[in-house]
Design an enzyme around this catalytic site. Structure first.
Site, PDB file in Angstrom:
ATOM      1  N   GLU A 152       0.854  -1.191   0.000  1.00 47.68           N
ATOM      2  CA  GLU A 152       0.000   0.000   0.000  1.00 47.68           C
ATOM      3  C   GLU A 152       0.887   1.237   0.000  1.00 47.68           C
ATOM      4  O   GLU A 152       1.897   1.292   0.710  1.00 47.68           O
ATOM      5  CB  GLU A 152      -0.912   0.038   1.214  1.00 47.68           C
ATOM      6  CG  GLU A 152      -1.752   1.305   1.300  1.00 47.68           C
ATOM      7  CD  GLU A 152      -2.655   1.360   2.520  1.00 47.68           C
ATOM      8  OE1 GLU A 152      -3.141   2.461   2.837  1.00 47.68           O
ATOM      9  OE2 GLU A 152      -2.863   0.313   3.156  1.00 47.68           O
ATOM     10  N   GLU A 157      -3.476  11.193   2.635  1.00 44.71           N
ATOM     11  CA  GLU A 157      -4.321  10.644   3.698  1.00 44.71           C
ATOM     12  C   GLU A 157      -4.398  11.677   4.824  1.00 44.71           C
ATOM     13  O   GLU A 157      -3.372  12.135   5.336  1.00 44.71           O
ATOM     14  CB  GLU A 157      -3.779   9.318   4.236  1.00 44.71           C
ATOM     15  CG  GLU A 157      -4.720   8.715   5.271  1.00 44.71           C
ATOM     16  CD  GLU A 157      -4.242   7.367   5.805  1.00 44.71           C
ATOM     17  OE1 GLU A 157      -5.079   6.614   6.334  1.00 44.71           O
ATOM     18  OE2 GLU A 157      -3.023   7.087   5.712  1.00 44.71           O
TER      19      GLU A 157
END
Length: 263
Positions: A152, A157
């Site tokens: 990932e 974010e």
């Protein structure tokens, strides 16, 4: 002094070096900056919801399709993901671990094609983001493994604070994170990740930029050859804290561009 024959040989060698062919690969556009220009164009590059469905690890359930654009809006060349409080969801909890209670209807999309860094090609992924930072909001722009998790990489974010997190997950416990201050006024700022294979042809170097300034370099162990989904989503609670926001939250993205270089 060098003989006439030696001088001639050196001249031929120099000429050969200067004129040796070098393969230069032009960048191939995978997702153009026009992909949010209208729904028809959008649907040729992107798909609704997560690749696996509507639920993930937060308190928002993703809702949207080609005829339902309440939470996934494309207008003025901008994607807007909109989260609103909901009541009596069915089922009442997320179907994904850790199965939190659902309190919001929201939006997520993913690219129809995966990106795969190999020994002969790399990718540049960029866009401009207006991300909410209110406590309990959890917008993201990430790449997740097509086959299993991890790998990932999180290009954007935001976990309910005035920071963007650049993350690379090599395992669930071996994680590199770099926090960069993010404005709270919902202004647009550019994020970019450049992914290239390391000389070992196993690991991927990831250079992260904000507003065209290099912020950090991270390395994905064994990421070469791993197909990755590109996902844009607006979650709530979870890593952003509880309770989630009391009202409507909007996350906007524009000028998204994905290019591939190499063979």
């Amino acid at each position: 002094m060098l003989s006439r024959h030696i001088k001639a040989a050196l001249a031929l060698t120099a000429a050969a070096i200067c004129w040796s062919p070098v393969t230069v690969y032009a960048a191939t556009t995978v997702i153009p900056t026009t992909s949010f220009s209208d729904y028809s164009t959008f649907e040729s590059f992107w798909a609704y919801l997560y690749p696996w469905g509507s639920d993930h690890n937060g308190s928002a359930r993703m809702v949207g399709n080609s005829t339902d654009h309440i939470h996934i809006v494309v207008a003025s060349s901008t994607l807007s993901l909109i989260a609103t409080p909901t009541s009596n969801p069915s089922p009442p909890t997320s179907t994904a671990n850790p199965n939190p209670a659902i309190h919001y209807a929201s939006g997520a999309i993913h690219a129809q094609s995966q990106i795969t860094v190999t020994s002969t090609n790399g990718y540049t992924i960029s866009g401009e983001f207006s991300a909410p930072t209110t406590f309990g909001t959890w917008p993201a722009f990430c790449s997740l493994s097509f086959n299993s998790w991890p790998p990932e990489t999180d290009i954007g974010e935001w976990k309910g604070t005035a920071n963007n997190w650049f993350n690379t997950f090599n395992t669930s416990s071996i994680v590199k994170s770099t926090l960069v201050s993010w404005p709270t006024d919902l202004s647009f700022h550019a994020l970019k990740a450049v992914l290239t294979a390391e000389p070992d042809n196993a690991d991927v170097r990831i250079d992260f930029y904000m507003d065209n300034v290099l912020q950090t370099t991270q390395f994905g162990q064994g990421f070469v050859g791993q197909p990755l989904w590109l996902i844009i989503n607006l979650q709530a609670s979870g890593s952003a804290g509880s309770p989630g926001p009391p009202g409507t939250t909007t996350y906007k993205v524009r000028n998204m561009l994905v290019t591939r270089t190499g063979s």
